[in-house]
Design an enzyme around this catalytic site. Structure first.
Site, PDB file in Angstrom:
ATOM      1  N   GLU A 153       8.403  -3.355   6.251  1.00 50.15           N
ATOM      2  CA  GLU A 153       9.143  -2.566   5.251  1.00 50.15           C
ATOM      3  C   GLU A 153       9.817  -3.470   4.221  1.00 50.15           C
ATOM      4  O   GLU A 153      11.008  -3.341   3.913  1.00 50.15           O
ATOM      5  CB  GLU A 153      10.165  -1.650   5.933  1.00 50.15           C
ATOM      6  CG  GLU A 153       9.570  -0.673   6.931  1.00 50.15           C
ATOM      7  CD  GLU A 153       8.698   0.418   6.319  1.00 50.15           C
ATOM      8  OE1 GLU A 153       8.607   0.510   5.075  1.00 50.15           O
ATOM      9  OE2 GLU A 153       8.098   1.185   7.091  1.00 50.15           O
ATOM     10  N   GLN A 201       9.792  -3.597   1.130  1.00 49.49           N
ATOM     11  CA  GLN A 201      10.357  -2.992  -0.078  1.00 49.49           C
ATOM     12  C   GLN A 201      11.877  -2.863   0.014  1.00 49.49           C
ATOM     13  O   GLN A 201      12.563  -2.801  -0.997  1.00 49.49           O
ATOM     14  CB  GLN A 201       9.726  -1.624  -0.367  1.00 49.49           C
ATOM     15  CG  GLN A 201      10.131  -0.510   0.575  1.00 49.49           C
ATOM     16  CD  GLN A 201       9.244  -0.409   1.798  1.00 49.49           C
ATOM     17  OE1 GLN A 201       8.387  -1.263   2.034  1.00 49.49           O
ATOM     18  NE2 GLN A 201       9.427   0.641   2.590  1.00 49.49           N
ATOM     19  N   GLY A 220       0.840  -1.186   0.000  1.00 53.21           N
ATOM     20  CA  GLY A 220       0.000   0.000   0.000  1.00 53.21           C
ATOM     21  C   GLY A 220       0.874   1.233   0.000  1.00 53.21           C
ATOM     22  O   GLY A 220       2.088   1.147   0.154  1.00 53.21           O
TER      23      GLY A 220
END
Length: 197
Positions: free
Chosen positions: A88, A90, A9
């Site tokens: 996290e 990413q 998101g």
């Protein structure tokens, strides 16, 4: 068979709050979880605590660097692990995401990764997000709305000293902490390309 999940998101969509609620639910059933967090995540001072502005619960994570072997970390755990949660995501390396897929398959442990899909840079995705889009069995969007309209937010607008940023280093940019001159805003495509002053 356990799955590798990618729940993504924009900023302020409640990703961490969602992950902490999942951790709470497992622990309420006496099922142990392991929380992993890339050491690149420095937003709360780079410590092991995972917390959200939305809820009061916080949990301790195992900090991982780009050189850590995730399979070895999981094998060293002394309790039966019922789920692996990644904060996290990413910031994971491509190799780490592949390791998580192997862990889900070989250890039959569900792995739930939470993170951003897109960076603030025009057209750029994070290495970990690209790898998760490739390897994940399930890809779910945690939705929120644009700060400037009622459309779904799909982008992260970065402002530094109030000025929108569309390029920069590929290194980690952390912000969105009280008192910071670095602010991320969830926006739709229209307001990403044409942000209000």
């Amino acid at each position: 068979m356990a799955k590798l999940y990618f729940r993504h998101g924009t900023m302020n969509s409640g990703k961490t709050a969602n992950m902490l609620m999942v951790a709470h639910n497992y622990l309420a059933q006496n099922k142990d979880v392991v929380i992993l967090k890339p050491s690149k995540d420095t937003r709360w001072g780079g410590d092991q605590e995972v917390k959200s502005r939305a809820i009061t619960d916080s949990f301790t994570a195992i900090l991982i660097s780009d050189t850590d072997d995730l399979k070895s970390i999981i094998e060293r755990q002394t309790k039966k692990i019922h789920a692996i949660l990644v904060e996290e995501a990413q910031f994971l390396s491509k190799g780490h995401v592949r390791q998580l897929a192997v862990i889900a398959d070989e250890f039959d442990i569900p792995v739930l990764c939470y993170g951003l899909r897109c960076s603030f840079m025009d057209g750029e995705m994070f290495e970990g997000s690209v790898a998760l889009m490739y390897w994940a069995d399930s890809i779910e969007e945690i939705k929120t709305v644009c700060e400037y309209c009622h459309s779904k937010a799909t982008k992260n607008l970065l402002r530094i000293d109030g000025i929108a940023q569309y390029a920069g280093e590929t290194n980690v940019v952390m912000g969105d902490v009280n008192g910071s001159d670095v602010k991320f805003t969830p926006v739709c495509r229209k307001h990403y390309l044409n942000p209000p002053s």
